[in-house]
Design a protein around this motif. Sequence first.
Motif, mmCIF file in Angstrom:
data_model
loop_
_atom_site.group_PDB
_atom_site.id
_atom_site.type_symbol
_atom_site.label_atom_id
_atom_site.label_comp_id
_atom_site.label_asym_id
_atom_site.label_seq_id
_atom_site.Cartn_x
_atom_site.Cartn_y
_atom_site.Cartn_z
ATOM 1 N N ILE A 1 28.258 -47.452 -7.402
ATOM 2 C CA ILE A 1 29.514 -48.039 -6.932
ATOM 3 C C ILE A 1 30.711 -47.222 -7.419
ATOM 4 O O ILE A 1 31.654 -46.976 -6.682
ATOM 5 C CB ILE A 1 29.650 -49.496 -7.425
ATOM 6 C CG1 ILE A 1 28.518 -50.354 -6.866
ATOM 7 C CG2 ILE A 1 30.997 -50.082 -7.027
ATOM 8 C CD1 ILE A 1 28.411 -51.731 -7.522
ATOM 9 N N TYR A 2 30.653 -46.789 -8.667
ATOM 10 C CA TYR A 2 31.748 -46.064 -9.324
ATOM 11 C C TYR A 2 31.218 -44.748 -9.886
ATOM 12 O O TYR A 2 31.006 -44.625 -11.102
ATOM 13 C CB TYR A 2 32.365 -46.911 -10.444
ATOM 14 C CG TYR A 2 32.771 -48.290 -10.006
ATOM 15 C CD1 TYR A 2 33.908 -48.488 -9.230
ATOM 16 C CD2 TYR A 2 32.019 -49.405 -10.370
ATOM 17 C CE1 TYR A 2 34.283 -49.762 -8.817
ATOM 18 C CE2 TYR A 2 32.380 -50.687 -9.964
ATOM 19 C CZ TYR A 2 33.508 -50.853 -9.187
ATOM 20 O OH TYR A 2 33.877 -52.110 -8.776
ATOM 21 N N HIS B 1 32.717 -56.622 -5.405
ATOM 22 C CA HIS B 1 33.659 -57.726 -5.216
ATOM 23 C C HIS B 1 33.999 -58.398 -6.558
ATOM 24 O O HIS B 1 35.164 -58.655 -6.859
ATOM 25 C CB HIS B 1 33.075 -58.746 -4.236
ATOM 26 C CG HIS B 1 33.946 -59.940 -4.031
ATOM 27 N ND1 HIS B 1 35.102 -59.889 -3.282
ATOM 28 C CD2 HIS B 1 33.836 -61.207 -4.491
ATOM 29 C CE1 HIS B 1 35.675 -61.079 -3.290
ATOM 30 N NE2 HIS B 1 34.929 -61.894 -4.016
ATOM 31 N N ARG B 2 32.980 -58.684 -7.377
ATOM 32 C CA ARG B 2 33.191 -59.358 -8.658
ATOM 33 C C ARG B 2 34.033 -58.514 -9.609
ATOM 34 O O ARG B 2 34.823 -59.025 -10.392
ATOM 35 C CB ARG B 2 31.830 -59.667 -9.306
ATOM 36 C CG ARG B 2 31.850 -60.249 -10.692
ATOM 37 C CD ARG B 2 32.331 -61.686 -10.735
ATOM 38 N NE ARG B 2 33.761 -61.721 -10.950
ATOM 39 C CZ ARG B 2 34.585 -62.651 -10.509
ATOM 40 N NH1 ARG B 2 34.171 -63.648 -9.803
ATOM 41 N NH2 ARG B 2 35.857 -62.602 -10.759
ATOM 42 N N LEU B 3 33.859 -57.199 -9.564
ATOM 43 C CA LEU B 3 34.542 -56.309 -10.510
ATOM 44 C C LEU B 3 35.883 -55.799 -9.998
ATOM 45 O O LEU B 3 36.558 -55.039 -10.694
ATOM 46 C CB LEU B 3 33.619 -55.138 -10.866
ATOM 47 C CG LEU B 3 32.344 -55.556 -11.604
ATOM 48 C CD1 LEU B 3 31.415 -54.365 -11.776
ATOM 49 C CD2 LEU B 3 32.675 -56.212 -12.936
ATOM 50 N N ASN B 4 36.276 -56.213 -8.803
ATOM 51 C CA ASN B 4 37.559 -55.789 -8.248
ATOM 52 C C ASN B 4 38.691 -56.166 -9.208
ATOM 53 O O ASN B 4 38.819 -57.323 -9.602
ATOM 54 C CB ASN B 4 37.788 -56.444 -6.889
ATOM 55 C CG ASN B 4 39.056 -55.948 -6.229
ATOM 56 O OD1 ASN B 4 39.431 -54.798 -6.386
ATOM 57 N ND2 ASN B 4 39.715 -56.821 -5.498
ATOM 58 N N GLY B 5 39.452 -55.173 -9.629
ATOM 59 C CA GLY B 5 40.570 -55.405 -10.539
ATOM 60 C C GLY B 5 40.243 -55.177 -12.004
ATOM 61 O O GLY B 5 41.138 -55.133 -12.840
#
Length: 133
Positions: A57-58, A34-38
């Motif tokens: 996550i990635y 959520h924090r790293l979205n974008g």
Amino acid sequence: MGPPIEIKSWTKILQYWAKGDPQARETTKRLMRHRLNGYTAVTDAPCSQLVPELLEIYPDAKVICNVRDPEAWAKSLAQIWSLALMWFLRGVLLPLPSMRHFPSYISLLSVQWRNLYGQNSEDHGVNTYKRLG
């Protein structure tokens, strides 16, 4: 230095990470996502110590590991910690909306570092750099 949500969200992430149990780990990853979205990239702490979680996550992410002079790295680290842990820091930063959360963040960051690098704070310098390199 950005909006307070930045440092507050990383503080919350580190709180869950420190618990270490499987449920907290999943919450940590959910909050990180959520924090790293974008965002397209991250650097430095705490993300540099969250590489396993980031790769879960990635999974296609690229990880770039740079090399520094161990003595220069240890000196830089010592300067940051000596400034960050000053007893009066909370009072000085209180009027600054984002930075007033820095002492809590740095306290949790020190928990992360002790968990990853060892309990002896004296060892978080050249010895740690060489051991991990």
